[in-house]
Scaffold this motif. Sequence first.
Motif, short mmCIF file in Angstrom:
data_model
loop_
_atom_site.label_atom_id
_atom_site.label_comp_id
_atom_site.label_asym_id
_atom_site.label_seq_id
_atom_site.Cartn_x
_atom_site.Cartn_y
_atom_site.Cartn_z
N MET A 264 13.55 5.11 55.18
CA MET A 264 13.76 5.75 53.88
C MET A 264 13.24 7.18 53.89
O MET A 264 13.88 8.09 53.34
N ARG A 265 12.10 7.40 54.51
CA ARG A 265 11.56 8.76 54.58
C ARG A 265 12.51 9.68 55.33
O ARG A 265 12.76 10.82 54.91
N ASP A 266 13.05 9.22 56.44
CA ASP A 266 13.99 10.03 57.22
C ASP A 266 15.24 10.33 56.40
O ASP A 266 15.75 11.46 56.40
N PHE A 267 15.72 9.31 55.68
CA PHE A 267 16.95 9.47 54.88
C PHE A 267 16.75 10.51 53.79
O PHE A 267 17.56 11.43 53.62
N TRP A 268 15.64 10.40 53.01
CA TRP A 268 15.44 11.32 51.89
C TRP A 268 15.00 12.71 52.34
O TRP A 268 15.28 13.69 51.67
N ASP A 269 14.35 12.81 53.49
CA ASP A 269 14.03 14.13 54.04
C ASP A 269 15.32 14.86 54.42
O ASP A 269 15.47 16.07 54.17
N LEU A 270 16.25 14.13 55.03
CA LEU A 270 17.54 14.71 55.41
C LEU A 270 18.34 15.11 54.17
O LEU A 270 18.96 16.18 54.13
N GLN A 271 18.29 14.27 53.13
CA GLN A 271 19.01 14.57 51.89
C GLN A 271 18.43 15.82 51.23
O GLN A 271 19.19 16.69 50.75
N ALA A 272 17.11 15.95 51.21
CA ALA A 272 16.47 17.12 50.60
C ALA A 272 16.84 18.39 51.36
O ALA A 272 17.07 19.45 50.75
N SER A 273 16.90 18.29 52.68
CA SER A 273 17.26 19.45 53.49
C SER A 273 18.71 19.85 53.26
O SER A 273 19.03 21.04 53.14
N LEU A 281 8.69 13.01 44.77
CA LEU A 281 9.08 11.62 44.56
C LEU A 281 9.40 10.94 45.89
O LEU A 281 9.95 11.56 46.80
N PHE A 282 9.09 9.66 45.97
CA PHE A 282 9.39 8.90 47.19
C PHE A 282 10.89 8.72 47.34
O PHE A 282 11.42 8.82 48.45
N VAL A 283 11.59 8.45 46.24
CA VAL A 283 13.06 8.41 46.24
C VAL A 283 13.55 9.29 45.09
O VAL A 283 12.90 9.37 44.05
N SER A 284 14.68 9.95 45.27
CA SER A 284 15.20 10.82 44.22
C SER A 284 16.70 10.99 44.40
O SER A 284 17.25 10.68 45.47
N ASN A 285 17.37 11.49 43.36
CA ASN A 285 18.80 11.73 43.47
C ASN A 285 19.04 13.01 44.26
O ASN A 285 18.10 13.63 44.76
N THR A 286 20.28 13.43 44.37
CA THR A 286 20.63 14.57 45.22
C THR A 286 20.18 15.91 44.64
O THR A 286 20.41 16.96 45.24
N LYS A 287 19.53 15.88 43.47
CA LYS A 287 18.96 17.09 42.89
C LYS A 287 17.43 17.07 42.95
O LYS A 287 16.77 17.96 42.41
N GLY A 288 16.90 16.02 43.58
CA GLY A 288 15.46 15.90 43.68
C GLY A 288 14.82 15.37 42.41
O GLY A 288 13.60 15.43 42.26
N GLN A 289 15.63 14.85 41.50
CA GLN A 289 15.13 14.34 40.22
C GLN A 289 15.09 12.81 40.23
O GLN A 289 15.73 12.17 41.07
N PRO A 290 14.35 12.22 39.30
CA PRO A 290 14.26 10.76 39.26
C PRO A 290 15.62 10.11 38.98
O PRO A 290 16.44 10.66 38.25
N TYR A 291 15.83 8.96 39.58
CA TYR A 291 17.03 8.18 39.28
C TYR A 291 16.98 7.70 37.84
O TYR A 291 15.90 7.55 37.26
N LYS A 292 18.14 7.44 37.25
CA LYS A 292 18.23 6.85 35.93
C LYS A 292 18.31 5.33 36.06
O LYS A 292 19.03 4.82 36.93
N HIS A 293 17.58 4.62 35.22
CA HIS A 293 17.64 3.17 35.23
C HIS A 293 19.09 2.68 35.13
O HIS A 293 19.54 1.83 35.91
N ALA A 294 19.79 3.22 34.14
CA ALA A 294 21.15 2.74 33.85
C ALA A 294 22.08 2.93 35.03
O ALA A 294 22.95 2.08 35.29
N THR A 295 21.92 4.04 35.77
CA THR A 295 22.78 4.32 36.92
C THR A 295 22.62 3.23 37.98
O THR A 295 23.61 2.69 38.50
N LEU A 296 21.39 2.90 38.31
CA LEU A 296 21.13 1.89 39.34
C LEU A 296 21.47 0.48 38.85
O LEU A 296 22.00 -0.33 39.61
N GLU A 297 21.17 0.21 37.59
CA GLU A 297 21.47 -1.11 37.05
C GLU A 297 22.97 -1.37 37.03
O GLU A 297 23.43 -2.46 37.39
N THR A 298 23.73 -0.37 36.60
CA THR A 298 25.19 -0.52 36.54
C THR A 298 25.78 -0.69 37.93
O THR A 298 26.66 -1.53 38.15
N TYR A 299 25.29 0.10 38.89
CA TYR A 299 25.79 0.00 40.26
C TYR A 299 25.55 -1.39 40.83
O TYR A 299 26.44 -1.99 41.44
N LEU A 300 24.34 -1.90 40.62
CA LEU A 300 24.02 -3.22 41.16
C LEU A 300 24.84 -4.31 40.49
O LEU A 300 25.36 -5.21 41.15
#
Length: 379
Positions: A264-273, A281-300
Amino acid sequence: MWQQVQDNGKVRFFERFTDATTGRERVLSVTMDKDTKATRKAALAALTKKSAKMGARPAAKDEVTVGQLAGLRVASQRSNPDVKTSTSITSDMALRGVIKILGADTKASKLTAKYVRSRLDFFETDAVTKNGRIKHIRSLIRWGYNEGYLSDISWLGKLHKYKEPITYRERIEDFYLEKQDLLQLLNGLRMKDRVYIFKFLALTGMRLGELIALKKTDVGTKKRIIRISCAMSAVSGEITTPKNAYSVREIYIQDELLELIEEMRDFWDLQASFHHYETNLFVSNTKGQPYKHATLETYLRENALRILGRNVHPHMLRHTHVSLLIEAAELEGRDIKLKEIAARIGHGADSKITERIYFHKTKKLQEARNEKMRTVRLL
């Protein structure tokens, strides 16, 4: 609270409140220079202060209406610094439903169990929803009594819950995923970050809001400890203290989880670059901001329906973690106690759902052991 941009570029914020004098719903407003997180917070504070002026205590005891009592309750929560914003928002939404059912102008002191049940029968259809309403009605009336607005609430003892039918959501097996179903789900997801997120939840037992708010510094692979001290509220979108005292905890990082964290660290470091952002944040969206609950809940939910043919919520992965721990303990002959599992996922020792899953799974495993022994011949 909602807002409207004015012709001059300023933003006008609106909110509905119940006038404690008349019991009527009113709309108050305040104008700010712009719409930001800070101005929204300031606007809510200003509107709450305005509404407090309408929250004068009724002159005579037992004359308060349901609408007045609900308005006073919400104003009390919003002015209390110890009450989370998400809690006051959720309470406000629930009490609006109570007002609709019981009637804003109904005298709270005149309520009876028979009247409340008749109104619930008129407005609501299923027992689960009715029981949810009863929970909020009881809470409101008890608060009114404790605050001195009501002198007699003995009728609450006669307000019994409705008998709920045995439904899909009540079967203990539907609170978690079996190992093979979890693997099938993860293998069927098409977005890499979602695979990592949901697998991480299943291997840690963390709440989704806890993961969304998790910082890089909270994950210590050298000492193999994940420290949880805050969570993102799904209601207010704010990072707050966790759900309860048990939620502030440390999670030990087992070998399997350690491997996942490195990926996960490798993945998000590459995404940030790639997307040119920095975040703590340990995990974040493609803008470096926190994920939205609704976005992840709906996807799942949508993908679980596609892959497994059933609805799955991120919270089920906490329960799945409990199930997986019990199975792993059985296979490796480890004695993992209920209280140890509860502490890992941030539940109290008396958590009913953790206890139900624990005893259900251990019973199933014992049945499997008995079946193996059934045909054994020793002589």
